[in-house]
Structure formats: structure tokens, C-alpha cells
Write an enzyme that holds these catalytic residues in place. Structure first.
Site, mmCIF file in Angstrom:
data_model
loop_
_atom_site.group_PDB
_atom_site.id
_atom_site.type_symbol
_atom_site.label_atom_id
_atom_site.label_comp_id
_atom_site.label_asym_id
_atom_site.label_seq_id
_atom_site.Cartn_x
_atom_site.Cartn_y
_atom_site.Cartn_z
ATOM 1 N N LYS A 43 0.833 -1.221 0.000
ATOM 2 C CA LYS A 43 0.000 0.000 0.000
ATOM 3 C C LYS A 43 0.858 1.258 0.000
ATOM 4 O O LYS A 43 0.678 2.144 -0.835
ATOM 5 C CB LYS A 43 -0.866 0.077 1.263
ATOM 6 C CG LYS A 43 -1.992 -0.897 1.358
ATOM 7 C CD LYS A 43 -2.915 -0.579 2.539
ATOM 8 C CE LYS A 43 -2.259 -0.517 3.904
ATOM 9 N NZ LYS A 43 -1.718 -1.776 4.426
ATOM 10 N N ARG A 95 -10.221 0.144 7.945
ATOM 11 C CA ARG A 95 -9.868 -1.248 8.226
ATOM 12 C C ARG A 95 -11.099 -2.017 8.688
ATOM 13 O O ARG A 95 -11.037 -3.232 8.846
ATOM 14 C CB ARG A 95 -8.825 -1.352 9.334
ATOM 15 C CG ARG A 95 -7.448 -0.806 8.976
ATOM 16 C CD ARG A 95 -6.726 -1.736 8.030
ATOM 17 N NE ARG A 95 -5.428 -2.219 8.436
ATOM 18 C CZ ARG A 95 -4.280 -1.565 8.304
ATOM 19 N NH1 ARG A 95 -4.243 -0.349 7.824
ATOM 20 N NH2 ARG A 95 -3.150 -2.130 8.650
ATOM 21 N N ARG A 141 11.215 -7.786 5.535
ATOM 22 C CA ARG A 141 11.098 -6.323 5.486
ATOM 23 C C ARG A 141 11.877 -5.667 6.638
ATOM 24 O O ARG A 141 11.841 -6.127 7.765
ATOM 25 C CB ARG A 141 9.627 -5.904 5.564
ATOM 26 C CG ARG A 141 9.477 -4.384 5.511
ATOM 27 C CD ARG A 141 8.124 -3.966 5.057
ATOM 28 N NE ARG A 141 7.100 -4.155 6.081
ATOM 29 C CZ ARG A 141 5.874 -3.660 5.981
ATOM 30 N NH1 ARG A 141 5.518 -2.982 4.897
ATOM 31 N NH2 ARG A 141 4.988 -3.879 6.927
ATOM 32 N N ARG A 174 10.046 -4.558 11.969
ATOM 33 C CA ARG A 174 8.906 -4.067 12.749
ATOM 34 C C ARG A 174 8.375 -5.181 13.652
ATOM 35 O O ARG A 174 8.285 -6.328 13.230
ATOM 36 C CB ARG A 174 7.783 -3.611 11.800
ATOM 37 C CG ARG A 174 7.979 -2.209 11.276
ATOM 38 C CD ARG A 174 7.027 -1.840 10.165
ATOM 39 N NE ARG A 174 5.619 -2.199 10.371
ATOM 40 C CZ ARG A 174 4.651 -1.883 9.507
ATOM 41 N NH1 ARG A 174 4.938 -1.198 8.401
ATOM 42 N NH2 ARG A 174 3.406 -2.228 9.734
ATOM 43 N N ARG A 199 -2.573 -10.117 11.919
ATOM 44 C CA ARG A 199 -2.950 -9.074 10.957
ATOM 45 C C ARG A 199 -3.729 -9.688 9.791
ATOM 46 O O ARG A 199 -4.689 -9.097 9.295
ATOM 47 C CB ARG A 199 -1.700 -8.343 10.445
ATOM 48 C CG ARG A 199 -1.067 -7.492 11.527
ATOM 49 C CD ARG A 199 0.342 -7.074 11.167
ATOM 50 N NE ARG A 199 0.395 -6.019 10.169
ATOM 51 C CZ ARG A 199 1.480 -5.696 9.485
ATOM 52 N NH1 ARG A 199 2.611 -6.371 9.659
ATOM 53 N NH2 ARG A 199 1.453 -4.716 8.617
#
Ligand code: AMP
Length: 207
Positions: free
Chosen positions: A11, A86, A122, A154, A165
Site C-alpha cells: 500500500k 480497516r 522487510r 517491525r 494481521r
């Protein structure tokens, strides 16, 4: 317009080119929230534990942040929203205001296995520059190319949080997808492949 996607679908990567093409600012609720947690504000402290577990932050908190940002003159002529809504309550709140009621929603679609692969590699610097250990490694291991800050994984990219998630996305964001599909403003984009390949598909969908 709104960029909707499962976690790690790209995104924020795609929001830049989209905002550039449309000539409007990009607002990411994830980045707004991370800026608060990094500055250790009251909002940041209220959000941090939810975020680290991969749960959604309470609606009232997110909606207050979005309303505040959307009251600025800079977004008077449009905005690309990334990471919000969301859930259905957030979608309805956005629909209620002309500045946030979307004309177009792009859904970036990636399979869960690819989400897990992207999450494990990531890395992010404290200023928000993003890398991937194999897909987009920094020139010097562990350091940001732009500002030389140390790169970190993260908390919410760790496996347990990624599973949470994904399930939040299925259960709570799924109805949002249906909401926009029914309104006829949803466009589905295949978000597998390199960022440039996805950008080409996204820009084609805008033209
Ligand atoms: P993102 O950077 O969009 O993946 O968001 C990272 C985390 O921030 C999410 O897993 C949530 O904990 C929180 N978050 C971001 N946007 C929202 C939102 N619109 N509603 C609730 N939580 C959010």
C-alpha cells in the site's frame, strides 16, 4: 481515493506514485500511528500494544487522527488514503464526510504466502524508508541508504503478529471490500511481482 489491501501488499509503496499521478497528498494511518509511537505521545502509548500484537487500533483513536489530518488545507482537493478504513465503522465514518468519501478504491491483492515472505524480510529505518533483505537490500547491511539510520524488523512483521494481521484483515476488512464492491467503485489489482510491475498496473487502473 483509497488503497485497500492485506498487510504487506505494498500500500505505502504504491501510494507514492498514485498520489503523484493524481497530484494530491498521501495519508497513511500506519505511518501517522508509528510517528506517535516513536515520539511516545499519549496516542502513541494507547496504540503501541495493539500495533505490536498485529491488532487493529481502536476506531475512535484512528478516526480522530484521520479527521485531524483531513482538516488541513493541503488535502482540500483530494487525498490518497492508505491503511484506512480497516473495518465497516471506519468506512461509514469516511463516507460521512465529503473530503474522505471515496470515488475510487483500489484493492491490492496478494496471496497469504507472499505476505508472510515479504514480512520476514522487510526492514524499516526510523524515518520510514523501507527495504527487503532479498528483494530490495540496502547498500550497507543494516543501514538506511538515505539517512544511514539503523534498520529494524517491525514488531508487527514478526510471524505471530503477521498471522493476527491476516486474520484481522479477513474478518474485519473483508466486509469493507464488499461495501465498496456493492457501490461499484472497487478495482482489483494483482499486487504480486516487483513494485514497478505493480505500479504499472495501478497507474493503468487510474487512467
Ligand atoms: P500498516 O502500516 O497500514 O500496515 O498499519 C500497521 C498497524 O497500524 C496495523 O496493524 C494496526 O495495528 C494499525 N493501524 C493502521 N491503520 C489502522 C486503522 N485504520 N485502524 C486500526 N488500526 C490501524
Amino acid at each position: 481515493m483509497i488503497l485497500l489491501a492485506p498487510p504487506l501488499a505494498g500500500k505505502s509503496t504504491q501510494a507514492g506514485p498514485v498520489a503523484g499521478r493524481l497530484g494530491v497528498p498521501h495519508v497513511s494511518t500506519g505511518e501517522l500511528l508509528r510517528a506517535h509511537t516513536e515520539r511516545d505521545t499519549g496516542i502513541g502509548r494507547a496504540a503501541a500494544a495493539h500495533m505490536a500484537r498485529g491488532e487493529l487500533v481502536p476506531d475512535d483513536l484512528v478516526l480522530a487522527l484521520v479527521a485531524d489530518r483531513l482538516s488541513e488545507d493541503e488535502v482540500a482537493h483530494g487525498v490518497v488514503l492508505d491503511g484506512v478504513p480497516r473495518d465497516l465503522a471506519q468506512a461509514e465514518a469516511l463516507d460521512a464526510h465529503p473530503r474522505s468519501r471515496p470515488d475510487l478504491v483500489l484493492l491490492l491483492d496478494v496471496p497469504d504466502a507472499e505476505v508472510r515472505r515479504r514480512a520476514s524480510g522487510r526492514r524499516r529505518c526510523p524515518n520510514g524508508h523501507v527495504y527487503h533483505l532479498t528483494d530490495r537490500p540496502p547498500a550497507v547491511a543494516g543501514r538506511c541508504d538515505v539517512d544511514r539510520e539503523p534498520l529494524a524488523h517491525r514488531d508487527d512483521d514478526r510471524p505471530e503478529a503477521v498471522e493476527r494481521r491476516l486474520s484481522e484483515y479477513r474478518n474485519r476488512t473483508g466486509p469493507v471490500v464488499d461495501h465498496y464492491r456493492r457501490r461499484g467503485i472497487l478495482r482489483l489489482i494483482d499486487a504480486r511481482g516487483t513494485p514497478d510491475e505493480v505500479t504499472a498496473r495501478v497507474l493503468a487502473a487510474l487512467s
